[in-house]
Motif scaffolding. Structure first.
Motif, mmCIF file in Angstrom:
data_model
loop_
_atom_site.group_PDB
_atom_site.id
_atom_site.type_symbol
_atom_site.label_atom_id
_atom_site.label_comp_id
_atom_site.label_asym_id
_atom_site.label_seq_id
_atom_site.Cartn_x
_atom_site.Cartn_y
_atom_site.Cartn_z
ATOM 1 N N ILE A 9 -23.651 -23.278 -46.494
ATOM 2 C CA ILE A 9 -24.072 -21.900 -46.172
ATOM 3 C C ILE A 9 -24.621 -21.800 -44.750
ATOM 4 N N TYR A 10 -25.146 -22.930 -44.224
ATOM 5 C CA TYR A 10 -25.784 -22.889 -42.913
ATOM 6 C C TYR A 10 -24.778 -23.069 -41.774
ATOM 7 N N VAL A 11 -23.541 -23.438 -42.108
ATOM 8 C CA VAL A 11 -22.542 -23.724 -41.067
ATOM 9 C C VAL A 11 -22.411 -22.592 -40.023
ATOM 10 N N PRO A 12 -22.293 -21.306 -40.441
ATOM 11 C CA PRO A 12 -22.141 -20.253 -39.419
ATOM 12 C C PRO A 12 -23.288 -20.199 -38.409
ATOM 13 N N GLY A 45 -22.780 -16.873 -30.589
ATOM 14 C CA GLY A 45 -22.397 -15.471 -30.656
ATOM 15 C C GLY A 45 -21.082 -15.203 -29.946
ATOM 16 N N ILE A 46 -20.846 -15.940 -28.856
ATOM 17 C CA ILE A 46 -19.605 -15.768 -28.093
ATOM 18 C C ILE A 46 -18.394 -16.150 -28.948
ATOM 19 N N VAL A 47 -18.467 -17.322 -29.592
ATOM 20 C CA VAL A 47 -17.342 -17.785 -30.405
ATOM 21 C C VAL A 47 -17.172 -16.894 -31.644
ATOM 22 N N ALA A 48 -18.274 -16.564 -32.294
ATOM 23 C CA ALA A 48 -18.182 -15.697 -33.479
ATOM 24 C C ALA A 48 -17.564 -14.359 -33.099
ATOM 25 N N GLY A 58 -22.428 -10.192 -37.606
ATOM 26 C CA GLY A 58 -23.875 -10.394 -37.502
ATOM 27 C C GLY A 58 -24.465 -10.897 -38.799
ATOM 28 N N ILE A 59 -24.054 -10.278 -39.901
ATOM 29 C CA ILE A 59 -24.552 -10.702 -41.213
ATOM 30 C C ILE A 59 -24.076 -12.123 -41.508
ATOM 31 N N TRP A 60 -22.817 -12.367 -41.222
ATOM 32 C CA TRP A 60 -22.229 -13.690 -41.486
ATOM 33 C C TRP A 60 -22.960 -14.790 -40.709
#
Lengths: 280, 298
Positions: free
Chosen positions: B116-119, B124-127, B169-171
């Motif tokens: 669950i912590y992976v993200p 922020g740039i890559v996401a 953002g939530i992810w």
């Protein structure tokens, strides 16, 4: 007798169904967490046309996009990693030293110095961005590794966090060493440092992630190709029109792989460490 | 006797000063030089026309007036509060459900806990890059997916810009909130639940009358820190929706970023960032006083 067995069977069947439901929920949660990363990987293997048409699986998965990554990219990967390692070591040493003094030593003006040290906790990074940039430009340290690392090394939050930890170390440990004639530095090095490997790890991880994922500060202070930081380069692969998605995804994937390797190498430690970082 | 011991204590204190100085000096110097000095000079500079190669010109409250009259600035504040105001309740709700799910030793709960912590490890740039591909109009996976149900493609980043930055953002932050809430759940004393069960309370009653009150401090801390963090979001806006569409996703930090990088309006950026300091500094002060009061109650 018979009904009892039947009841047992029923209960077991009910449990089995419930187990399947729980497993399904688990799979859904895991897929949502990991899917975007999987999609990044899948897209990097596609051709430009495939990625642009939104095909799910590439017809001929290939690493062509990775071959397009140029010298600047791999250079920035290495430079950012080197910078991150220096930043992490300095961050741990400097913040631990200060935290120790505030937790275990008595000295003049402690209250006032502590108040000054904590000010950065209330000042958002954006607020000091322009003056800090002007300061660095006056000092003529723009476009150096120094300017990327040093301004972010001392962190009030890390000092605060480590101090809270040092406060919990029982005094008896210290007293025994003092009787043996150890001075403050020896005490710190031989008793407090070994004890603090857990919380120091959190500080180190935070410092690493902060440096690795930084975008705005590098964009402001670095222009030289050879010093470009990884997020800066990843961002630069994305023009506003006709983006080469496989290339962008290949760059993003490699840039993300290092934090992910760290995460899976220290998985248990990170998950456990969040318990202490949360509130105390 | 008493006086003497006091004096010797004081002597030890003086002797300690040098040691303490050596311990503190690196951090103290760096913080004063790279945070406090720039902070003070940003207050001064906000009254000047900031130039790089020329002398700064004193202009008084000119830039305060410009920022206060700039609709885009107020709009960006509204955007930030809208973003955080939707994101936080959704994220906390999901985090609670997932934390309650992994708290019990169930099939697959361990795997959820470790992934669950992976993200949170992703920038922020890559996401932003990944989600702009997923949400794209012509090639986006989401549009392909809803196409399976016969729905026409939707230009998400154009028609629903806020949603387009809320989803990533939530992810991105869900894992952290979940694991901290999980740690909080595990600290609630078990006998409270046992006692409530004897009294015939159902699980909903137990959740609202035992779990939530016991976790009050953890929750307030998480709430305020994530409010402060999400009000500062700009990378997702920059990567996914951009400054187009009437600034529907232009948060204050993105507004400041644009002033600096595209328009070269330094003084205006400084004034806007000082106003952000007032908002965010207040939030941090609340967190800080909370942590202090909690410590004294222990």
């Amino acid at each position: 007798m018979n009904t009892l067995v039947l009841n047992k069977d029923k209960k077991k069947a009910k449990k089995d169904i419930l187990n399947i439901v729980w497993l399904l929920i688990a799979i859904i949660i895991i897929s949502i967490s990991l899917f975007p990363i999987f999609w990044m990987f899948l897209s990097s293997l596609k051709t430009k046309r495939e990625a642009a048409s939104g095909v799910f699986f590439p017809a001929n998965p290939s690493f062509e996009a990775f071959k397009l990554l140029d010298y600047t990219f791999f250079n920035s990967l290495i430079m950012t990693f080197v910078g991150a390692l220096i930043s992490v070591s300095l961050c741990v040493v400097i913040n631990l030293l200060a935290a120790y003094a505030f937790a275990r030593l008595d000295f003049h003006g402690k209250k006032y110095i502590w108040a000054i040290i904590l000010i950065p906790m209330f000042v958002p990074g954006m607020t000091i961005l322009v003056p800090l940039y002007l300061l660095c430009s006056e000092l003529r340290i723009l476009d150096t590794l120094f300017v990327l690392i040093i301004p972010g090394v001392a962190q009030a939050t890390h000092i605060f966090f480590m101090r809270q930890f040092f406060l919990t170390v029982p005094k008896s440990l210290e007293d025994a060493a003092k009787i043996d004639g150890a001075n403050e530095f020896q005490l710190f090095l031989h008793i407090f440092v070994p004890l603090s490997s857990g919380p120091s790890f959190i500080v180190a991880l935070g410092a690493f992630m902060g440096y690795w994922n930084a975008y705005l500060w590098p964009v402001l202070v670095v222009e030289r190709e050879s010093l470009k930081q990884i997020m800066q380069v990843v961002q630069s692969y994305r023009p506003s029109h006709d983006p080469n998605w496989p290339l962008i995804m290949a760059a993003s994937l490699i840039a993300t792989s290092i934090p992910l390797i760290i995460y899976f190498a220290f998985n248990k430690r990170i998950v456990d460490s969040l318990k202490i970082s949360g509130i105390k | 006797m008493n006086k003497q011991s006091k004096r010797s204590k004081r002597k030890i204190k003086y002797k300690n000063d040098l040691t303490a100085f050596l311990f503190i000096f690196p951090a103290f110097f760096l913080i004063c030089f790279f945070v406090i000095y720039p902070f003070i000079s940003s207050i001064f500079l906000s009254f000047y026309d900031v130039k790089v190669y020329e002398e700064n010109i004193f202009v008084g409250f000119k830039y305060y007036e410009i920022v206060f009259k700039d609709k885009n600035f107020w709009r960006s504040l509204g955007v930030a509060f809208e973003y955080a105001g939707i994101l936080i309740p959704v994220q906390f709700g999901l985090a609670f459900l997932i934390a309650l799910f992994i708290k019990k030793d169930r099939l697959g709960s361990k795997a959820v806990k470790s992934t669950i912590y992976v993200p949170n490890m992703i920038s922020g740039i890559v996401a932003g890059t990944i989600f702009s591909l997923i949400l794209a109009y012509d090639s986006g996976l989401l549009n392909k997916f809803i196409g399976l149900f016969g729905i026409d493609p939707i230009p998400f980043t154009n028609d629903m810009p806020m949603l387009s930055i809320l989803i990533p953002g939530i992810w991105l932050g869900l894992g952290y909130i979940t694991l901290v809430i999980l740690a909080g759940l595990n600290e609630v004393p078990k006998d409270y639940y046992e006692a409530a069960e004897l009294d015939g309370a159902n699980s909903f009653q137990m959740f609202f009358h035992i779990t939530i009150p016991c976790m009050k401090n953890t929750l307030i801390y998480l709430l305020i820190t994530s409010l402060a963090a999400n009000l500062q979001q700009y990378e997702l806006s920059m990567m996914i929706t951009g400054d187009l569409y009437n600034g529907a996703t232009t948060t204050p930090n993105y507004y400041i970023y644009n002033l600096l990088t595209y328009q070269n309006r330094r003084s205006q950026a400084i004034v806007a960032s000082l106003l952000m300091f007032i908002i965010l500094g207040t939030l941090s002060a609340i967190v800080f006083s909370m942590m202090k009061s909690e410590k004294s109650s222990d």
